[in-house]
Design a protein around this motif. Structure first.
Motif, PDB file in Angstrom:
ATOM      1  N   THR A 313       0.842  -1.199   0.000  1.00 20.98           N
ATOM      2  CA  THR A 313       0.000   0.000   0.000  1.00 20.98           C
ATOM      3  C   THR A 313       0.872   1.242   0.000  1.00 20.98           C
ATOM      4  O   THR A 313       1.740   1.407   0.864  1.00 20.98           O
ATOM      5  N   GLN A 315       0.306   5.377  -0.380  1.00 22.91           N
ATOM      6  CA  GLN A 315      -0.595   6.538  -0.487  1.00 22.91           C
ATOM      7  C   GLN A 315      -2.023   6.119  -0.845  1.00 22.91           C
ATOM      8  O   GLN A 315      -2.609   6.565  -1.823  1.00 22.91           O
ATOM      9  N   ASP A 316      -2.558   5.218  -0.046  1.00 27.32           N
ATOM     10  CA  ASP A 316      -3.947   4.746  -0.175  1.00 27.32           C
ATOM     11  C   ASP A 316      -4.204   3.960  -1.456  1.00 27.32           C
ATOM     12  O   ASP A 316      -5.364   3.685  -1.784  1.00 27.32           O
ATOM     13  N   LYS A 317      -3.169   3.608  -2.178  1.00 23.61           N
ATOM     14  CA  LYS A 317      -3.328   2.767  -3.358  1.00 23.61           C
ATOM     15  C   LYS A 317      -2.650   1.425  -3.107  1.00 23.61           C
ATOM     16  O   LYS A 317      -1.630   1.354  -2.426  1.00 23.61           O
ATOM     17  N   ILE A 318      -3.226   0.391  -3.661  1.00 27.90           N
ATOM     18  CA  ILE A 318      -2.718  -0.961  -3.441  1.00 27.90           C
ATOM     19  C   ILE A 318      -2.014  -1.433  -4.711  1.00 27.90           C
ATOM     20  O   ILE A 318      -2.577  -1.347  -5.816  1.00 27.90           O
ATOM     21  N   GLU A 334      -7.567  -2.666  -8.263  1.00 31.20           N
ATOM     22  CA  GLU A 334      -8.813  -2.170  -7.679  1.00 31.20           C
ATOM     23  C   GLU A 334      -9.406  -3.270  -6.807  1.00 31.20           C
ATOM     24  O   GLU A 334      -9.549  -4.406  -7.251  1.00 31.20           O
ATOM     25  N   TYR A 343      -7.762 -10.237  -0.887  1.00 28.74           N
ATOM     26  CA  TYR A 343      -8.530  -9.142  -1.478  1.00 28.74           C
ATOM     27  C   TYR A 343      -9.391  -9.714  -2.593  1.00 28.74           C
ATOM     28  O   TYR A 343      -8.976 -10.633  -3.313  1.00 28.74           O
TER      29      TYR A 343
END
Length: 379
Positions: A313, A315-318, A334, A343
Motif C-alpha cells: 500500500t 498513499q492509499d493505493k494498493i 482495484e 482481497y
C-alpha cells in the motif's frame, strides 16, 4: 637529471593507475549482478464471502414523548429516571384541586339543569291539557315545548361538562402509555406544565425490540438487490439472510436481526439510502441512543482472489508486483473488498497472470528479476 626525475615520477604513478583500474573493474562487476530470484504464483479465481460494515444507531421500537394534557403545577413524581415502568403505571401528578372544583361545579350545574327540566316538563304537560280544553293558544304550547327542549339541552350540556371535568381530573395523573424505560426528566417538582411546553416531561422507550438504522451507498444497495431473491424489495427483504450487530465495544451482539424496511428514496446530499434492521432485546442490553455496526455478509462467485500479504500500500493505493520481460513491474489494483486473507480484486490484474509473492519490499520497478524455481519455493 631531468630524465631521472621523469622516470621517478612514473614509478610513483604506476601503483595509482593499477589501483584505479582495479576499482573500475570492481564497479563493472557490481553493476552486472545477477537478477534477483523471487517466488511467484499464479492469480486464481474462486468464491468468497465479504462482511460489509455499516455504522448504525439504535432506537427502541417505540419512543413516546410524555406530555401533559392540561395546565398546572407538577406536584408529584412517582418514578425515577431510568426506571422500568409498565403500561398504565402512574408517572407524574399535576396539582388537581382546581379540576376537583370544576367537577363539583359541573355536578351542581347538572342538578340545577335537571330541576329546570322537571319544571319545564310539568309546565309543558299543564299547557297541553289547557290547550285541549281550549283555555290556552297553540303558541303558548309551542313556547312551553321550546322551554322544555332548552332545559333538556342544558342537562345534556351539564353532563358533558361533568365528563370533561372528569377527563381533566384524570389527566392530572400522567400514566405510562406503554411499558418501557423512563428517560431524563426535563421538569422538576413545582414546574408549571402545559400542553404547549416546548420539551416533553420525559421520553418513554419500549426496548423489548430495537431498530438499528444504517445507511447504504447507491452501489452497495444495487449489489444488495442483485444478490437478493425476489422480484420486489419486499420479497428481497423477506429472503435476506439475518444480519449481525457489532456493539461499540467491538463485541458481537448475541442476537441476529432481520432487515425489514428500506427508506423510499436516496438522500440527495449523501447519496445513500437508510435501511432498518430489527433485533430482539429480551435482556434489555440495548438502549435507545446506542451505536454499533451492522454486518452484512455478501457472497461473490468466481472472482479474483489475491493474497493481502503479497500487496503493498502506497498513499492509499494498493500495488502488486509482477515480472514483465525479466524485469519487476508494479501494478495498481482495484479492490472490491476483503475475504479472509485475500482481497477481492475487480481490476488491475487478471486470472492466470503471475505475481511475486514476497521479497519485493526494496524492489524497484524495472529491476531485473527471475522467477524462483518451484523446488526452491517449497523449501
Amino acid at each position: 637529471m631531468q630524465r631521472f626525475l621523469i622516470q621517478k615520477s612514473w614509478i610513483f604513478l604506476l601503483p595509482l593507475l593499477v589501483l584505479a583500474g582495479c576499482k573500475k573493474n570492481n564497479q563493472n562487476q557490481s553493476n552486472q549482478q545477477p537478477p534477483a530470484e523471487l517466488p511467484v504464483e499464479t492469480v486464481k479465481q474462486g468464491d468468497a464471502t465479504v462482511a460489509r460494515e455499516y455504522a448504525a444507531s439504535i432506537e427502541g421500537v417505540s419512543n413516546v414523548e410524555i406530555r401533559p394534557q392540561i395546565t398546572g403545577y407538577l406536584s408529584k413524581i412517582f418514578v425515577d429516571e431510568g426506571d422500568y415502568v409498565r403500561a398504565g403505571q402512574p408517572l407524574f401528578k399535576i396539582e388537581d384541586q382546581i379540576f376537583k372544583e370544576q367537577l363539583k361545579s359541573a355536578q351542581a350545574a347538572l342538578i340545577s339543569a335537571q330541576a329546570n327540566l322537571s319544571t319545564s316538563k310539568i309546565d309543558l304537560e299543564r299547557k297541553k291539557e289547557l290547550f285541549r280544553n281550549k283555555m290556552v293558544s297553540d303558541i303558548q304550547v309551542k313556547e312551553a315545548e321550546a322551554a322544555y327542549n332548552a332545559a333538556r339541552g342544558a342537562v345534556s350540556q351539564s353532563v358533558s361538562a361533568i365528563e370533561s371535568a372528569k377527563i381533566n381530573l384524570n389527566f392530572s395523573v400522567i400514566k405510562a402509555p406503554l411499558s418501557g424505560y423512563i428517560g431524563r426528566f426535563n421538569y422538576r417538582l413545582g414546574s408549571l406544565l402545559s400542553p404547549t411546553n416546548q420539551d416533553p416531561l420525559t421520553l418513554l422507550s419500549d426496548i423489548h425490540q430495537v431498530y438499528a438504522y444504517f445507511s447504504m451507498s447507491e452501489n452497495d444497495f444495487s449489489n444488495f438487490q442483485k444478490q437478493g431473491t425476489g422480484s420486489s424489495i419486499d420479497e428481497i427483504l423477506k429472503n435476506t439472510a439475518p444480519v449481525s450487530l457489532q456493539l461499540s465495544s467491538g463485541e458481537n451482539y448475541g442476537e441476529k436481526g432481520n432487515i425489514d424496511a428500506v427508506e423510499g428514496q436516496f438522500n440527495k446530499t449523501t447519496g445513500s439510502i437508510t435501511m432498518r434492521a430489527k433485533f430482539n432485546n429480551a435482556n434489555n442490553l440495548l438502549r435507545t441512543g446506542n451505536t454499533g455496526k451492522i454486518i452484512i455478509e455478501q457472497y461473490y462467485s468466481n472472482v479474483i482472489l489475491f493474497p493481502i500479504a503479497s500487496t503493498r500500500t502506497i498513499q492509499d493505493k494498493i500495488f502488486v508486483y509482477t515480472i514483465d520481460k525479466g524485469k519487476a513491474a508494479q501494478l495498481p489494483i482495484e479492490v472490491e473488498g476483503k475475504s479472509g486473507n485475500n482481497y477481492i480484486v475487480s481490476g488491475g490484474i487478471k486470472a492466470g497472470q503471475q505475481y511475486i509473492t514476497e521479497g519485493f519490499d526494496r524492489l524497484q520497478p524495472g529491476a531485473p528479476v527471475v522467477a524462483q524455481k518451484k523446488a526452491q519455493q517449497k523449501k
